[in-house]
Design an enzyme around this catalytic site. Structure first.
Site, PDB file in Angstrom:
ATOM      1  N   LYS A   1       0.851  -1.187   0.000  1.00  0.00           N
ATOM      2  CA  LYS A   1       0.000   0.000   0.000  1.00  0.00           C
ATOM      3  C   LYS A   1       0.890   1.241   0.000  1.00  0.00           C
ATOM      4  O   LYS A   1       1.688   1.451   0.917  1.00  0.00           O
ATOM      5  CB  LYS A   1      -0.919   0.026   1.218  1.00  0.00           C
ATOM      6  CG  LYS A   1      -1.828   1.260   1.225  1.00  0.00           C
ATOM      7  CD  LYS A   1      -2.499   1.452   2.567  1.00  0.00           C
ATOM      8  CE  LYS A   1      -3.176   2.824   2.592  1.00  0.00           C
ATOM      9  NZ  LYS A   1      -3.668   3.173   3.940  1.00  0.00           N
TER      10      LYS A   1
ATOM     11  N   GLY B   1     -11.002   8.021   7.172  1.00  0.00           N
ATOM     12  CA  GLY B   1     -12.133   8.855   7.525  1.00  0.00           C
ATOM     13  C   GLY B   1     -13.344   8.144   8.088  1.00  0.00           C
ATOM     14  O   GLY B   1     -14.236   8.781   8.646  1.00  0.00           O
TER      15      GLY B   1
END
Length: 259
Positions: free
Chosen positions: A100, A188
């Site tokens: 990632k 988030g």
């Protein structure tokens, strides 16, 4: 079975989880198990996976033969640092190529630096890495990252660790509609309803860390997130009813009423 496919491998779970911010590795393991996740992210700059032999090793708690490890570049602010970090991860994990990428713009917002992200992505793909990439919710940037060869696009829902939920569902929908690789909401998410909404939009999965690790009861929240992702995916596949503004529709049949 409806599965998540990334870089040629299928996964039953569409929930990906981080391994930071827990009180210890025992809690990390318990939360990951409760989440049902099969892919777990590891911040190479912050977590010991063998680079410090005299410290506890995360891999003793989350063994690579059970989980797909996703080394990430959290804490990197330049393409060079990110590339160097993932080269180290590949050495530590015996040639592991699924990674990632995240290149941050500043330490206050942790918003992605997209020019540096694009540069790092080109280098890593060129070196044979399978890159899942954290990015802003710009459909043009997402399209460029896919064109470079990234195997998954990971737009933020809102700022990392903010728990603000999905602030711009329309951009996520555009990214999802145009992508030919999995779109996984990253950053988030604050609670289970946020995860369900992401999945109802048609996203392939959700990645989270803080929402679980900093909950009052992390293991219970991990279980809730698992169910939310599953429910959201089923709702997307089922197809919701049309919205009818200013028009009611009776839930019972209107024919054959008793006079």
């Amino acid at each position: 079975m409806d599965q998540l496919n990334i870089a040629g491998r299928a996964y039953r779970s569409r929930l990906l989880v981080g391994t930071g911010k827990y009180k210890d590795f025992d809690e990390t393991r318990a939360a990951v198990e409760a989440s049902g996740a099969e892919i777990v992210t590891i911040a190479i700059r912050r977590t010991n996976i063998g680079q410090t032999p005299d410290q506890a090793n995360l891999l003793d708690f989350l063994p690579p033969d059970r989980y797909t490890l996703l080394p990430n570049t959290a804490g990197c602010y330049s393409a060079d640092d990110a590339v160097r970090t993932l080269r180290l991860a590949r050495e530590l994990l015996d040639g592991h190529s699924l990674v990632k990428l995240e290149v941050l713009g500043d330490p206050h917002t942790l918003y992605p630096n997209m020019p540096e992200t694009l540069t790092a992505a080109r280098t890593l793909v060129g070196e044979g890495f399978q890159v899942m990439v954290y990015c802003n919710d710009d459909p043009i940037m997402a399209r460029e990252l896919e064109a470079i060869g990234c195997v998954a696009i990971m737009p933020l829902a809102s700022l990392i660790g903010s728990g603000m939920g999905i602030l711009n569902p329309w951009n996520l929908r555009i990214i999802q509609d145009q992508a030919r690789v999995p779109v996984i909401v990253d950053a988030g998410v604050g609670t289970a309803s946020d995860a369900a909404i992401a999945m109802e939009l048609g996203c392939a999965g959700v990645l989270m860390n803080t929402a679980i690790a900093k909950a009052e009861r992390p293991i219970l929240m991990a279980s809730a997130m698992r169910k939310a992702v599953e429910a959201g995916r089923e709702a997307f596949l089922a197809g919701r009813m049309p919205r009818r503004e200013y028009q009611a529709s009776p839930s019972s049949p209107t024919s054959g009423l008793i006079a």
